[in-house]
Scaffold this active site. Structure first.
Site, short mmCIF file in Angstrom:
data_model
loop_
_atom_site.label_atom_id
_atom_site.label_comp_id
_atom_site.label_asym_id
_atom_site.label_seq_id
_atom_site.Cartn_x
_atom_site.Cartn_y
_atom_site.Cartn_z
N ASP A 96 25.11 25.30 49.84
CA ASP A 96 26.42 25.05 50.41
C ASP A 96 26.99 23.83 49.69
O ASP A 96 26.47 22.72 49.82
CB ASP A 96 26.30 24.79 51.91
CG ASP A 96 27.66 24.55 52.58
OD1 ASP A 96 28.64 24.35 51.85
OD2 ASP A 96 27.72 24.58 53.82
N LYS A 150 40.11 24.61 35.25
CA LYS A 150 41.43 24.35 35.79
C LYS A 150 41.58 25.09 37.13
O LYS A 150 40.85 26.07 37.36
CB LYS A 150 42.51 24.80 34.80
CG LYS A 150 42.80 26.31 34.80
CD LYS A 150 44.01 26.63 33.97
CE LYS A 150 44.39 28.10 34.06
NZ LYS A 150 45.08 28.48 35.28
N LYS A 184 39.79 29.65 21.65
CA LYS A 184 40.14 30.84 20.88
C LYS A 184 40.14 30.54 19.39
O LYS A 184 40.59 29.48 18.94
CB LYS A 184 41.52 31.36 21.32
CG LYS A 184 41.52 31.94 22.74
CD LYS A 184 42.90 32.45 23.11
CE LYS A 184 42.91 33.09 24.49
NZ LYS A 184 42.14 34.35 24.52
N GLU A 218 51.84 38.61 30.52
CA GLU A 218 50.75 39.35 31.16
C GLU A 218 51.31 40.58 31.86
O GLU A 218 52.32 40.48 32.56
CB GLU A 218 50.05 38.49 32.21
CG GLU A 218 49.45 37.21 31.70
CD GLU A 218 48.87 36.37 32.83
OE1 GLU A 218 47.64 36.29 32.93
OE2 GLU A 218 49.66 35.83 33.63
N HIS A 242 47.84 25.83 29.65
CA HIS A 242 47.72 26.64 28.44
C HIS A 242 48.87 26.42 27.47
O HIS A 242 48.67 26.14 26.28
CB HIS A 242 47.64 28.12 28.79
CG HIS A 242 46.48 28.49 29.65
ND1 HIS A 242 45.27 27.84 29.59
CD2 HIS A 242 46.32 29.45 30.60
CE1 HIS A 242 44.42 28.37 30.46
NE2 HIS A 242 45.05 29.35 31.07
#
Length: 493
Positions: A96, A150, A184, A218, A242
């Site tokens: 926990d 984040k 990336k 998206e 981002h």
């Protein structure tokens, strides 16, 4: 705290993942570690501790995570033998996160002879309590590093609170704030392209560049995350982290060296040079939108206020943001940066487009394509790569000097000897294991980013600009198109 353990590792490193049963762990973290293990890049001494609230056995946990990880691993990389090797690294702990007592047994698993990485794939409200419990139970003696997902807060004040709390237990040199975009391959190659090629570096300023576009689109909606997303919105979810990171990497000056400190120092300068979007200019420089019902890939999809888990019909949360920003420094004076991000858009697309100024005198006027500017298109997804759009002579005997636009395309996958482009989390895990912070976000830059976004949010609240509806499956509201078109320009896609 119940613990199921496997005693097979020699001295090395402990990687502890808090929130091991969560979606991020299943989709990104464990597949990334599997691929590193498959490529023999995960050191032999790394032991993976999976920490979650459920009181289950190690076998049950591994059976569950195996089915989920399998979805994100290519057939060519998967084998039962490889999975068995990977699974042998695991230890499972029921814990926990808000209970100090549950951390006591954990401290007996960690020794000063082994480095420990604590990965907090949890809500930020638990960052402080977890660090506090780790400190109180003696888990922080030796080489200890902290990885934070984040969001780091929801505004400047809460961001500072989180940073202050974790700083009580970890030095800044031991804190790795994750923004997976920085992992990336294309983002890393952006720095190489800019600072490793003279012909590009010398054309990278207000004398040559007309404008810059950054698009993060998206096709998905909120995917059952209403309780989280409606309190956040697209600006906090995408722009503050981002897109701000991408903008900084495009605009920053060359660092003195490719160290974490050098790169972070230059990125902070860019955020501080961003011209505020406040009450005086928010109507002209910012657009907020929210998707309505529409069609996407041949299927009918609901609007934001029609999602299954939507409890209210009057939400003013934005799912689309378009901004016109300026960086007030010598390199970028007068060059607009157009930022656009939204959900329920036609495709998954992340790209940076550098559009160059027209030639001062065109000797090929009337030959065709003379009005098409040179562009450098940096694709992050899909099909990571770099494309240069340029004018070329048309091959023809009938037309001596006809012009056409041609693309020079560097596709990272096809131009490499790899059969896949490594996922961003693979790079970030590897760098954290090797104590390399250069692809992680520093405290100063994330707080400056929140400072800039808070002023924009405050201007929105005071001026209450109309939330623009847009049809799902479109590229956003009409005002988002007008934001750039009124300047005589257009979005690349």
């Amino acid at each position: 705290m119940s613990t199921t353990t496997v005693d097979h590792m020699d001295a090395g490193m402990d990687l502890l993942i808090f929130g091991a049963r969560g979606d991020l762990s299943a989709r990104k973290l464990f597949p990334a570690l599997y691929h590193l293990d498959n490529c023999e890049l995960l050191p032999a001494g790394v032991r993976i501790h999976a920490l979650a609230r459920e009181d289950i056995s190690l076998e049950t946990f591994l059976n569950d995570i195996k089915a989920r990880v399998r979805k994100y691993v290519d057939d060519s990389r998967w084998s039962e033998e490889q999975w068995a090797h990977y699974a042998s690294r695991f230890v499972y702990h029921r814990i926990d996160f808000s209970s100090a007592d549950d951390f006591s047994a954990l401290s007996h698993m960690l020794t000063q002879s082994r480095a420990a990485l604590f990965y907090l794939a949890t809500p930020p409200s638990l960052f402080g309590p977890i660090c506090e419990h780790l400190g109180a139970t003696g888990c922080l003696s030796g080489d200890r590093r902290l990885l934070l997902e984040k969001p780091i807060g929801h505004d400047l004040e809460s961001c500072k609170d989180v940073n202050d709390k974790v700083a009580e237990y970890f030095s800044e040199e031991a804190i790795y704030r994750v923004d997976h975009y920085l992992g990336k391959e294309t983002v890393q190659n952006l720095l190489v392209m800019r600072f490793g090629n003279r012909f590009i570096n010398t054309q990278w300023d207000q004398g040559c560049v007309d404008h810059v576009q950054i698009t993060v689109a998206e096709p998905i909606g909120i995917e059952g995350r209403w309780s989280y997303y409606d309190g956040v919105g697209q600006l906090r979810d995408m722009v503050q982290n981002h897109m701000m990171q991408l903008l900084c990497l495009v605009a920053m000056e060359p660092p003195n060296s490719m160290t974490a400190e050098g790169i972070r120092d230059e990125k902070v300068k860019i955020v501080r040079a961003l011209r505020p979007i406040d009450e005086s200019n928010v109507q002209d420089h910012a657009v907020r939108g929210q998707y309505a019902a529409g069609w996407l890939r041949g299927e009918s999809v609901p609007g934001y206020l029609e999602e299954d888990d939507c409890p209210a019909q009057d939400s003013q949360t934005e799912t689309y943001v378009a901004l016109k920003a300026f960086i007030d420094n010598w390199r970028w004076a007068g060059v607009p940066f157009y930022l656009r991000t939204g959900k329920r858009m036609p495709e998954k697309l992340t790209e940076i487009v550098i559009t160059y100024k027209a030639l001062p005198h065109n000797i090929f006027a009337g030959a065709g394509s003379e009005d098409v500017p040179n562009r450098l298109v940096i694709r992050l997804q899909p099909n990571e790569g770099i494309e240069m759009q340029m004018v070329s002579k048309q091959h023809s005997l009938r037309n001596k000097m006809g012009l056409v636009t041609k693309n020079l395309n560097l596709d990272f996958l096809s131009s490499s000897a790899l059969d896949r482009i490594p996922d961003a989390y693979e790079r970030l895990f590897l760098d954290a294991i090797n104590a390399d912070q250069s692809l992680f976000v520093g405290r100063e830059e994330i707080e400056e980013s929140w400072r800039w976004c808070d002023e924009l949010i405050d201007a929105w609240q005071k001026r209450a600009p109309t939330l623009q509806p847009y049809q799902a499956g479109s590229w956003g509201p009409t005002k988002g198109e007008l934001l750039i078109e009124k300047d005589g320009r257009s979005w690349h896609v």
